[in-house]
Enzyme design. Structure first.
Site, PDB file in Angstrom:
ATOM      1  N   LYS A  76       2.224  -7.129  75.321  1.00 57.73           N
ATOM      2  CA  LYS A  76       0.987  -6.928  76.101  1.00 57.73           C
ATOM      3  C   LYS A  76       1.269  -7.007  77.601  1.00 57.73           C
ATOM      4  O   LYS A  76       0.738  -6.235  78.390  1.00 57.73           O
ATOM      5  CB  LYS A  76      -0.052  -7.999  75.740  1.00 57.73           C
ATOM      6  CG  LYS A  76      -0.741  -7.771  74.415  1.00 57.73           C
ATOM      7  CD  LYS A  76      -1.818  -8.832  74.220  1.00 57.73           C
ATOM      8  CE  LYS A  76      -2.474  -8.706  72.860  1.00 57.73           C
ATOM      9  NZ  LYS A  76      -3.378  -9.834  72.578  1.00 57.73           N
ATOM     10  N   PHE A  97       3.269 -19.409  82.721  1.00 62.28           N
ATOM     11  CA  PHE A  97       3.901 -19.542  81.398  1.00 62.28           C
ATOM     12  C   PHE A  97       5.313 -20.107  81.568  1.00 62.28           C
ATOM     13  O   PHE A  97       5.665 -21.141  80.996  1.00 62.28           O
ATOM     14  CB  PHE A  97       3.911 -18.194  80.669  1.00 62.28           C
ATOM     15  CG  PHE A  97       4.651 -18.253  79.357  1.00 62.28           C
ATOM     16  CD1 PHE A  97       4.469 -19.311  78.476  1.00 62.28           C
ATOM     17  CD2 PHE A  97       5.533 -17.230  78.999  1.00 62.28           C
ATOM     18  CE1 PHE A  97       5.171 -19.370  77.268  1.00 62.28           C
ATOM     19  CE2 PHE A  97       6.230 -17.285  77.795  1.00 62.28           C
ATOM     20  CZ  PHE A  97       6.051 -18.356  76.928  1.00 62.28           C
ATOM     21  N   ASN A 132      -2.392  -2.380  84.142  1.00 63.90           N
ATOM     22  CA  ASN A 132      -3.292  -3.004  85.128  1.00 63.90           C
ATOM     23  C   ASN A 132      -2.709  -2.955  86.535  1.00 63.90           C
ATOM     24  O   ASN A 132      -3.413  -2.665  87.507  1.00 63.90           O
ATOM     25  CB  ASN A 132      -3.582  -4.461  84.737  1.00 63.90           C
ATOM     26  CG  ASN A 132      -4.559  -4.549  83.573  1.00 63.90           C
ATOM     27  OD1 ASN A 132      -5.391  -3.668  83.383  1.00 63.90           O
ATOM     28  ND2 ASN A 132      -4.452  -5.599  82.780  1.00 63.90           N
ATOM     29  N   TYR A 161      10.729  -7.254  74.197  1.00 67.18           N
ATOM     30  CA  TYR A 161      11.160  -7.236  75.610  1.00 67.18           C
ATOM     31  C   TYR A 161      11.824  -5.906  75.955  1.00 67.18           C
ATOM     32  O   TYR A 161      11.412  -5.238  76.908  1.00 67.18           O
ATOM     33  CB  TYR A 161      12.118  -8.400  75.831  1.00 67.18           C
ATOM     34  CG  TYR A 161      12.551  -8.599  77.266  1.00 67.18           C
ATOM     35  CD1 TYR A 161      11.690  -9.159  78.217  1.00 67.18           C
ATOM     36  CD2 TYR A 161      13.830  -8.256  77.675  1.00 67.18           C
ATOM     37  CE1 TYR A 161      12.103  -9.359  79.530  1.00 67.18           C
ATOM     38  CE2 TYR A 161      14.252  -8.456  78.987  1.00 67.18           C
ATOM     39  CZ  TYR A 161      13.383  -9.010  79.910  1.00 67.18           C
ATOM     40  OH  TYR A 161      13.792  -9.209  81.217  1.00 67.18           O
TER      41      TYR A 161
HETATM   42  P1  NAD Z   1      10.832 -16.126  84.815  1.00 65.76           P
HETATM   43  O1  NAD Z   1      10.449 -16.328  83.408  1.00 65.76           O
HETATM   44  O2  NAD Z   1      11.400 -17.296  85.576  1.00 65.76           O
HETATM   45  O3  NAD Z   1       9.614 -15.584  85.672  1.00 65.76           O
HETATM   46  C1  NAD Z   1       8.583 -14.816  85.139  1.00 65.76           C
HETATM   47  C2  NAD Z   1       7.283 -15.250  85.798  1.00 65.76           C
HETATM   48  O4  NAD Z   1       6.225 -14.421  85.314  1.00 65.76           O
HETATM   49  C3  NAD Z   1       6.905 -16.683  85.463  1.00 65.76           C
HETATM   50  O5  NAD Z   1       6.467 -17.343  86.631  1.00 65.76           O
HETATM   51  C4  NAD Z   1       5.763 -16.535  84.449  1.00 65.76           C
HETATM   52  O6  NAD Z   1       4.895 -17.650  84.428  1.00 65.76           O
HETATM   53  C5  NAD Z   1       5.121 -15.248  84.917  1.00 65.76           C
HETATM   54  N1  NAD Z   1       4.393 -14.512  83.881  1.00 65.76           N
HETATM   55  C6  NAD Z   1       4.823 -14.196  82.633  1.00 65.76           C
HETATM   56  N2  NAD Z   1       3.894 -13.470  81.974  1.00 65.76           N
HETATM   57  C7  NAD Z   1       2.851 -13.322  82.843  1.00 65.76           C
HETATM   58  C8  NAD Z   1       1.580 -12.691  82.747  1.00 65.76           C
HETATM   59  N3  NAD Z   1       1.191 -12.062  81.622  1.00 65.76           N
HETATM   60  N4  NAD Z   1       0.751 -12.745  83.821  1.00 65.76           N
HETATM   61  C9  NAD Z   1       1.115 -13.394  84.955  1.00 65.76           C
HETATM   62  N5  NAD Z   1       2.302 -14.033  85.091  1.00 65.76           N
HETATM   63  C10 NAD Z   1       3.156 -13.986  84.037  1.00 65.76           C
HETATM   64  O7  NAD Z   1      11.861 -14.913  84.840  1.00 65.76           O
HETATM   65  P2  NAD Z   1      12.743 -14.277  85.999  1.00 65.76           P
HETATM   66  O8  NAD Z   1      14.163 -14.428  85.622  1.00 65.76           O
HETATM   67  O9  NAD Z   1      12.290 -14.775  87.323  1.00 65.76           O
HETATM   68  O10 NAD Z   1      12.382 -12.743  85.831  1.00 65.76           O
HETATM   69  C11 NAD Z   1      11.440 -12.088  86.690  1.00 65.76           C
HETATM   70  C12 NAD Z   1      11.352 -10.622  86.297  1.00 65.76           C
HETATM   71  O11 NAD Z   1      12.634 -10.008  86.416  1.00 65.76           O
HETATM   72  C13 NAD Z   1      10.886 -10.395  84.863  1.00 65.76           C
HETATM   73  O12 NAD Z   1      10.033  -9.272  84.827  1.00 65.76           O
HETATM   74  C14 NAD Z   1      12.173 -10.103  84.123  1.00 65.76           C
HETATM   75  O13 NAD Z   1      11.948  -9.288  83.006  1.00 65.76           O
HETATM   76  C15 NAD Z   1      12.991  -9.409  85.190  1.00 65.76           C
HETATM   77  N6  NAD Z   1      14.432  -9.538  84.930  1.00 65.76           N
HETATM   78  C16 NAD Z   1      15.075 -10.716  85.155  1.00 65.76           C
HETATM   79  C17 NAD Z   1      16.427 -10.828  84.872  1.00 65.76           C
HETATM   80  C18 NAD Z   1      17.201 -12.092  85.109  1.00 65.76           C
HETATM   81  O14 NAD Z   1      18.385 -12.142  84.772  1.00 65.76           O
HETATM   82  N7  NAD Z   1      16.653 -13.130  85.706  1.00 65.76           N
HETATM   83  C19 NAD Z   1      17.117  -9.727  84.347  1.00 65.76           C
HETATM   84  C20 NAD Z   1      16.426  -8.552  84.106  1.00 65.76           C
HETATM   85  C21 NAD Z   1      15.085  -8.464  84.417  1.00 65.76           C
END
Ligand code: NAD
Ligand code: UDP
Length: 312
Positions: A91, A36, A99, A145
């Site tokens: 979801k 995504f 899961n 979120y």
């Molecule tokens: P990102 O959007 O770059 O990465 C998220 C990844 O998850 C993407 O590769 C996306 O394709 C995949 N994904 C999303 N929904 C999915 C699903 N249902 N099934 C399988 N894959 C799915 O974001 P990020 O910055 O790399 O964040 C990674 C994690 O860290 C997330 O859970 C986010 O909530 C958490 N987080 C990040 C930050 C930040 O500042 N970057 C801060 C707090 C929390």
């Protein structure tokens, strides 16, 4: 000892760095993503390695793989992307986390959940400690979120108490660096891309709201330490405690890029937190961890990356 490690969201921004880090530590990595907001190009160099496997899968559907550890990072993190399909975001954080917990329970794996500073909402306690319960709007546009991640934490603790699943919870604060999408929509990537294109930097509101920015390499080290810790489950704050206003960030980006861009103001989105700064005493004590890369240096790395991404 070499472990088999599942990284969900492994083709995303943080996940791609984590996959590379784990391989560097000698582990075997299963990278799972629904693409995504993730991209194959983030992990291009890893494809074809005997110790790396890529699985296209959505965590809202169940999956069974034999692994020792699960880093559950799958979830869009930018407000633009998690608000694009808010029901799907819920979801991912509820069905998806169930899961992954079910998988961890069945195969006896340790599971780390990527939670967020957003569980504190628009915080009334500053800086935020892990004991603070937060100030979250349950029905606003960020709720899919914020509340999603709060339920994810609840599920982690309930599986731990009820089924003795071995859990770790990381509350990640604003993290930035290479491999963010050019159109990610978060503030650091927006400002850098705008500055490099010579466009006005879009500050939402008056720009006096604050965030504390952590460079991705520091964050990945902390996630690994938390996963490997045998004494501490969390929740634990992971971030860089140096706090900046969005005006300060914009000026720094203009300065570092040497851009002639100006600053323009746009309306502040609903429920945008006014201040955010982690108290990382627990991470210092329990993980012996400290962020090492400060904003100016980290922005330099991110600017180089976006420069290449825009000229490629
Ligand atoms: P990102 O959007 O770059 O990465 C998220 C990844 O998850 C993407 O590769 C996306 O394709 C995949 N994904 C999303 N929904 C999915 C699903 N249902 N099934 C399988 N894959 C799915 O974001 P990020 O910055 O790399 O964040 C990674 C994690 O860290 C997330 O859970 C986010 O909530 C958490 N987080 C990040 C930050 C930040 O500042 N970057 C801060 C707090 C929390
Ligand atoms: N922001 C901004 N301009 C942008 C994007 C974001 O001023 O182009 C602001 C946003 O309103 C928020 C802060 O920057 O106050 C951080 O936003 P981001 O989306 O990066 O993360 P989050 O709000 O989830 O911490």
């Amino acid at each position: 000892m070499q472990k088999r490690v599942l990284v969900t969201g492994g083709a995303g921004f943080i996940g791609s760095h984590l996959c590379r880090f784990l391989l560097g530590k000698g582990h075997e990595v299963l990278c799972l993503d629904n693409f995504f907001t993730g991209r194959k190009s983030n992990i291009d160099d890893l494809l074809g390695r005997h110790d790396f496997e890529l699985i296209r899968h959505d965590i809202t559907e169940s999956i069974l793989v034999e692994v020792d550890q699960v880093y559950n990072l799958a979830c869009p993190a930018s407000p633009v992307h998690y608000q694009y399909n808010p029901v799907k975001t819920v979801k991912t954080n509820v069905m998806g986390v169930i899961n992954m917990l079910g998988l961890a329970k069945r195969v006896g794996a340790r599971i780390l959940q990527a939670s967020t500073s957003e569980v504190y909402g628009d915080p009334k306690v500053h800086p935020q400690t892990e004991e603070y319960w937060g100030h979250v709007n349950p029905i606003g546009i960020r709720s899919c979120y914020d509340e999603g991640k709060r339920v994810a934490e609840t599920l982690m603790l309930d599986y731990h108490r009820q089924n003795r699943v071995d859990i770790r919870i990381a509350r990640i604060f604003n993290t930035y660096g290479p491999n963010m999408l050019v159109d990610d929509g978060r503030v650091v990537s927006n400002f850098i891309v705008q500055a490099l294109r010579g466009e006005d930097l879009t500050i939402y509101g008056d720009g006096r709201q604050t965030r504390s920015f952590c460079y991705v390499d520091d964050l990945v080290r902390a996630l690994y330490s938390l996963m490997e810790s045998d004494t501490f489950t969390g929740p634990i704050n992971l971030g860089n405690p140096n706090e900046f206003t969005m005006l300060e960030l914009a000026e720094l980006v203009i300065d570092l890029t040497g851009s002639r861009s100006q600053i323009t103001h746009k309306p502040l989105p609903a429920d945008d937190p006014t201040q955010r700064q982690p108290n990382i005493s627990k991470a210092r004590k329990e993980l012996d961890w400290e962020p090492e890369i400060q904003l100016k240096e980290g922005l330099g790395q991110a600017i180089n990356y976006f420069h290449q991404a825009l000229t490629a």
